[in-house]
Design a protein around this motif. Structure first.
Motif, PDB file in Angstrom:
ATOM      1  N   SER A  79      -6.582  10.275  -2.874  1.00 38.87           N
ATOM      2  CA  SER A  79      -6.077  11.522  -2.805  1.00 38.87           C
ATOM      3  C   SER A  79      -4.752  11.587  -3.456  1.00 38.87           C
ATOM      4  CB  SER A  79      -6.364  12.474  -1.533  1.00 38.87           C
ATOM      5  OG  SER A  79      -5.733  13.436  -1.505  1.00 38.87           O
ATOM      6  N   LEU A  80      -4.370  12.837  -3.992  1.00 34.35           N
ATOM      7  CA  LEU A  80      -2.784  13.266  -4.537  1.00 34.35           C
ATOM      8  C   LEU A  80      -2.209  13.454  -3.122  1.00 34.35           C
ATOM      9  CD1 LEU A  80      -3.182  14.773  -7.849  1.00 34.35           C
ATOM     10  CD2 LEU A  80      -2.437  12.607  -7.358  1.00 34.35           C
ATOM     11  N   VAL A  81      -3.025  13.862  -2.063  1.00 40.30           N
ATOM     12  CA  VAL A  81      -2.288  14.390  -0.927  1.00 40.30           C
ATOM     13  C   VAL A  81      -2.249  13.230  -0.025  1.00 40.30           C
ATOM     14  CG1 VAL A  81      -2.335  16.127   0.974  1.00 40.30           C
ATOM     15  CG2 VAL A  81      -3.072  16.614  -1.469  1.00 40.30           C
ATOM     16  N   PRO A  82      -1.253  13.084   0.606  1.00 41.80           N
ATOM     17  CA  PRO A  82      -1.038  11.828   1.790  1.00 41.80           C
ATOM     18  C   PRO A  82      -2.045  12.179   2.985  1.00 41.80           C
ATOM     19  CG  PRO A  82       1.134  12.578   1.039  1.00 41.80           C
ATOM     20  CD  PRO A  82       0.211  13.501   0.501  1.00 41.80           C
ATOM     21  N   PRO A  83      -2.783  11.431   3.640  1.00 43.55           N
ATOM     22  CA  PRO A  83      -3.719  11.508   4.614  1.00 43.55           C
ATOM     23  C   PRO A  83      -2.797  11.750   5.866  1.00 43.55           C
ATOM     24  CG  PRO A  83      -3.545   9.279   4.170  1.00 43.55           C
ATOM     25  CD  PRO A  83      -3.043   9.957   3.073  1.00 43.55           C
ATOM     26  N   ARG A  84      -3.378  12.727   6.817  1.00 50.63           N
ATOM     27  CA  ARG A  84      -2.491  13.026   8.014  1.00 50.63           C
ATOM     28  C   ARG A  84      -2.803  11.937   8.871  1.00 50.63           C
ATOM     29  NH1 ARG A  84      -4.095  18.832  10.371  1.00 50.63           N
ATOM     30  NH2 ARG A  84      -1.982  18.144  11.615  1.00 50.63           N
TER      31      ARG A  84
ATOM     32  N   ALA B 106      -0.631   3.057  -4.182  1.00 52.69           N
ATOM     33  CA  ALA B 106       0.373   3.822  -3.251  1.00 52.69           C
ATOM     34  C   ALA B 106       0.415   5.373  -3.646  1.00 52.69           C
ATOM     35  CB  ALA B 106       1.687   3.206  -3.257  1.00 52.69           C
ATOM     36  N   LEU B 107       0.755   5.593  -4.975  1.00 55.42           N
ATOM     37  CA  LEU B 107       1.082   6.918  -5.502  1.00 55.42           C
ATOM     38  C   LEU B 107      -0.403   7.812  -5.292  1.00 55.42           C
ATOM     39  CD1 LEU B 107       3.149   6.457  -8.875  1.00 55.42           C
ATOM     40  CD2 LEU B 107       3.605   7.591  -6.878  1.00 55.42           C
ATOM     41  N   PHE B 108      -1.486   7.305  -5.424  1.00 52.56           N
ATOM     42  CA  PHE B 108      -2.765   8.058  -5.228  1.00 52.56           C
ATOM     43  C   PHE B 108      -3.241   8.042  -4.045  1.00 52.56           C
ATOM     44  CE2 PHE B 108      -2.320   7.577 -10.023  1.00 52.56           C
ATOM     45  CZ  PHE B 108      -2.654   8.896 -10.351  1.00 52.56           C
ATOM     46  N   ASN B 109      -2.592   7.342  -2.750  1.00 51.98           N
ATOM     47  CA  ASN B 109      -3.001   7.260  -1.389  1.00 51.98           C
ATOM     48  C   ASN B 109      -4.358   6.777  -1.243  1.00 51.98           C
ATOM     49  OD1 ASN B 109      -0.810   8.917  -0.507  1.00 51.98           O
ATOM     50  ND2 ASN B 109      -1.462  10.458  -1.873  1.00 51.98           N
ATOM     51  N   VAL B 110      -4.580   5.504  -1.977  1.00 48.68           N
ATOM     52  CA  VAL B 110      -5.847   4.991  -2.112  1.00 48.68           C
ATOM     53  C   VAL B 110      -6.087   4.297  -0.699  1.00 48.68           C
ATOM     54  CG1 VAL B 110      -7.319   3.173  -3.396  1.00 48.68           C
ATOM     55  CG2 VAL B 110      -6.039   4.763  -4.534  1.00 48.68           C
ATOM     56  N   GLN B 111      -7.217   4.625  -0.057  1.00 48.53           N
ATOM     57  CA  GLN B 111      -7.652   3.663   1.316  1.00 48.53           C
ATOM     58  C   GLN B 111      -8.707   2.987   1.094  1.00 48.53           C
ATOM     59  OE1 GLN B 111      -7.250   7.101   3.841  1.00 48.53           O
ATOM     60  NE2 GLN B 111      -5.306   6.618   4.458  1.00 48.53           N
ATOM     61  N   LEU B 112      -9.060   1.806   1.771  1.00 53.90           N
ATOM     62  CA  LEU B 112     -10.162   1.016   1.742  1.00 53.90           C
ATOM     63  C   LEU B 112     -10.288   0.713   3.182  1.00 53.90           C
ATOM     64  CD1 LEU B 112     -12.149  -0.164   0.089  1.00 53.90           C
ATOM     65  CD2 LEU B 112     -11.158  -2.178  -0.087  1.00 53.90           C
ATOM     66  N   GLU B 113     -11.570   1.221   3.691  1.00 54.95           N
ATOM     67  CA  GLU B 113     -11.550   1.164   4.966  1.00 54.95           C
ATOM     68  C   GLU B 113     -12.912   0.371   5.367  1.00 54.95           C
ATOM     69  OE1 GLU B 113     -11.819   5.039   6.722  1.00 54.95           O
ATOM     70  OE2 GLU B 113      -9.662   5.385   6.755  1.00 54.95           O
ATOM     71  N   TRP B 114     -12.987  -0.193   6.368  1.00 60.20           N
ATOM     72  CA  TRP B 114     -14.353  -0.893   6.713  1.00 60.20           C
ATOM     73  C   TRP B 114     -14.613  -0.760   8.076  1.00 60.20           C
ATOM     74  CZ3 TRP B 114     -15.927  -4.786  10.422  1.00 60.20           C
ATOM     75  CH2 TRP B 114     -17.138  -5.255   9.690  1.00 60.20           C
ATOM     76  N   THR B 115     -15.883  -0.224   8.181  1.00 58.76           N
ATOM     77  CA  THR B 115     -16.466   0.097   9.604  1.00 58.76           C
ATOM     78  C   THR B 115     -17.725  -0.712   9.699  1.00 58.76           C
ATOM     79  OG1 THR B 115     -17.617   1.879   8.726  1.00 58.76           O
ATOM     80  CG2 THR B 115     -15.573   2.479   9.773  1.00 58.76           C
ATOM     81  N   PRO B 116     -18.023  -1.251  11.024  1.00 58.84           N
ATOM     82  CA  PRO B 116     -19.193  -2.146  11.245  1.00 58.84           C
ATOM     83  C   PRO B 116     -20.594  -1.421  10.660  1.00 58.84           C
ATOM     84  CG  PRO B 116     -17.583  -1.992  12.996  1.00 58.84           C
ATOM     85  CD  PRO B 116     -17.145  -1.119  12.126  1.00 58.84           C
ATOM     86  N   GLY B 117     -20.736  -0.142  10.901  1.00 60.25           N
ATOM     87  CA  GLY B 117     -21.812   0.379  10.503  1.00 60.25           C
ATOM     88  C   GLY B 117     -21.852   0.670   9.281  1.00 60.25           C
ATOM     89  N   GLY B 118     -20.571   1.346   8.564  1.00 54.45           N
ATOM     90  CA  GLY B 118     -20.666   2.060   7.365  1.00 54.45           C
ATOM     91  C   GLY B 118     -20.213   1.217   6.113  1.00 54.45           C
ATOM     92  N   GLY B 119     -19.985  -0.131   6.537  1.00 54.08           N
ATOM     93  CA  GLY B 119     -19.376  -0.739   5.358  1.00 54.08           C
ATOM     94  C   GLY B 119     -18.083  -0.248   4.980  1.00 54.08           C
ATOM     95  N   PHE B 120     -17.909  -0.799   3.569  1.00 56.17           N
ATOM     96  CA  PHE B 120     -16.601  -0.194   3.013  1.00 56.17           C
ATOM     97  C   PHE B 120     -16.489   1.028   2.601  1.00 56.17           C
ATOM     98  CE2 PHE B 120     -16.148  -4.974   2.619  1.00 56.17           C
ATOM     99  CZ  PHE B 120     -14.709  -5.090   2.915  1.00 56.17           C
ATOM    100  N   ARG B 121     -15.593   1.660   2.667  1.00 57.64           N
ATOM    101  CA  ARG B 121     -15.385   3.180   2.331  1.00 57.64           C
ATOM    102  C   ARG B 121     -14.194   3.246   1.508  1.00 57.64           C
ATOM    103  NH1 ARG B 121     -15.409   8.241   6.384  1.00 57.64           N
ATOM    104  NH2 ARG B 121     -13.337   7.406   6.925  1.00 57.64           N
ATOM    105  N   PHE B 122     -14.199   3.834   0.146  1.00 52.40           N
ATOM    106  CA  PHE B 122     -12.890   3.815  -0.611  1.00 52.40           C
ATOM    107  C   PHE B 122     -12.465   5.383  -0.851  1.00 52.40           C
ATOM    108  CE2 PHE B 122     -11.155   5.075  -4.882  1.00 52.40           C
ATOM    109  CZ  PHE B 122     -10.177   4.011  -4.863  1.00 52.40           C
ATOM    110  N   ARG B 123     -11.301   5.840  -0.573  1.00 45.86           N
ATOM    111  CA  ARG B 123     -10.570   7.124  -0.642  1.00 45.86           C
ATOM    112  C   ARG B 123      -9.513   6.983  -1.430  1.00 45.86           C
ATOM    113  NH1 ARG B 123     -10.600   9.919   5.199  1.00 45.86           N
ATOM    114  NH2 ARG B 123      -9.203   8.204   5.595  1.00 45.86           N
TER     115      ARG B 123
END
Lengths: 181, 233
Positions: free
Chosen positions: B129-134, B110-127
């Motif tokens: 950041s110290l800055v919270p996403p908009r 949570a502190l490092f705003n880690v995001q794990l997204e999954w899209t049908p075409g792109g698979g899993f994406r890991f992000r």
């Protein structure tokens, strides 16, 4: 000047309850090691250590000073350990399993200290408890035969005989380690 | 090494052997036992074997007990915060360590705003950041309470009523302005007509008066005066 255990006991009996903390700090590690070697479970050993000191505090008025405080405390600790062993109904490790030495380890000479300690632990665990407790009190606690006899309430000669029998068992079970030292 | 011995097979000096092994014989007793060993191969062998066993036993060492703060230790120096944390960790059961470890991991994620997204075409994406996403404005909840729905309906009704009122007022103003303009135009046209008609009447009367004057003073009859112009001749 360091106050003796018996002197601290006297102060506690005279109302200086916090002085019992000195006895706890002085003996807790020894009681814990004894319990851990007998029970082989750190959590059980910690609980037994606490039970031992609580029982000692409650029974302090029964301590007459005929025996040393340490002997009296060891006896309480052993009784707590026996109670715990009865609750758990620990089955002794079969001889074959205790002797289950990996031949490759011996042949290849790749025996590490940790493995040796584990084999020793298992060999001790396989012994009857009356032999095991004498070996632990003598070998690890460094008590004299008189102290052991006092704690276990047995003759000194019996303590020696039990120790001889225990060592005799162990030399067979640990024979494979002979070349390791 | 020798076989396990029954009591009858043990040397009668076995107790001395054990006492010698642990250095609990007096000097004289020790000397006497050493003399015995020279003649007793069994005791000599036992001593060697037991010393070997003792070396093996020495390998099993146990770390000091993790200190547990007890009611009796109030008079002892207070442990440091770090030491307390260490002791708590050591005293904690395995499941407690797993839970604490999981909670710590989630906190760090949570502190490092880690995001794990999954899209049908792109698979899993890991992000991370110290800055919270908009984040987009949260969509209004589709679930409205009865009270909220009533308030919303009342508000819309008020707005519609106000709009209709303003429209009616504008229309009335427009009609009034148009009526005024028409009235002015009619008034102006009427005035113009009256003015023209008056001028024409005055002209006709002037002609008639001139004719009467001429006939009064000429020999014109009344018939001449009124019918002379109707046959078109």
């Amino acid at each position: 000047m360091v106050l003796s255990d018996e002197g601290i006991v006297e102060r506690v009996r005279n109302g200086e309850v916090e002085a019992f903390g000195t006895l706890v700090g002085r003996w807790e590690n020894r009681i814990y090691r004894l319990a851990l070697r007998l029970l082989e479970h750190p959590e059980d050993a910690r609980e037994v250590t606490q039970e031992t000191f609580l029982a000692a505090f409650r029974k302090l008025h029964q301590f007459r000073g005929r025996a040393r405080f340490s002997s009296w405390l060891y006896r309480i600790a052993l009784n707590c350990c026996y109670d715990r062993l009865r609750e758990r109904r620990v089955e002794p490790v079969p001889l074959e399993e205790a002797d289950g030495i990996a031949v490759e380890e011996k042949v290849l000479g790749q025996i590490h200290k940790k493995q040796v300690a584990e084999r020793v632990r298992r060999a001790l665990h396989a012994l009857p408890v009356e032999m095991r407790q004498v070996i632990i009190l003598k070998e690890y606690e460094g008590l004299t035969f008189e102290e052991i006899a006092e704690i276990l309430d047995i003759p000194v000669s019996t303590a020696k005989t039990r120790l001889y029998a225990g060592l005799d068992h162990l030399r067979k079970r640990l024979e494979w380690l002979k070349d390791a030292f | 090494m020798s076989e396990e011995k029954t009591p009858s097979a043990m040397c009668e000096m076995s107790e001395k052997l054990i006492a010698y092994l642990y250095r609990e014989l007096s000097a004289d007793e020790a000397s006497a036992f050493e003399a015995h060993m020279k003649a007793c191969a069994q005791c000599a062998q036992d001593l060697r074997d037991f010393e070997h066993v003792r070396r093996a036993l020495a390998e099993w060492q146990i770390a000091p007990m993790p200190r547990v703060v007890s009611e009796f230790e109030s008079g002892l120096p207070r442990p440091s915060f770090r030491e307390v944390l260490r002791q708590l960790w050591l005293a904690m059961p395995a499941w407690g360590r797993v839970i604490l470890g999981g909670a710590t991991t989630l906190l760090l994620l949570a502190l490092f705003n880690v995001q794990l997204e999954w899209t049908p075409g792109g698979g899993f994406r890991f992000r991370a950041s110290l800055v919270p996403p908009r984040t987009a404005e949260p969509a209004p909840s589709s679930e409205l309470s009865v009270r909220e729905r009533q308030q919303l309906e009342q508000l819309i009704a008020d707005m519609l009523r106000d709009a209709e009122q303003r429209r009616q007022e504008a229309l009335a103003t427009s009609v009034q302005e148009m009526t005024e303009r028409l009235r002015e135009e009619q008034r102006a046209a009427l005035a113009d007509f009256v003015q023209k008609w008056n001028a024409e009447q005055r002209a006709q009367w002037a002609v008639l008066l001139r004719e009467l004057e001429r006939r009064r003073y000429g020999a014109l009859t009344f018939a001449d005066l009124f019918f002379s112009g109707q046959d078109g001749n």
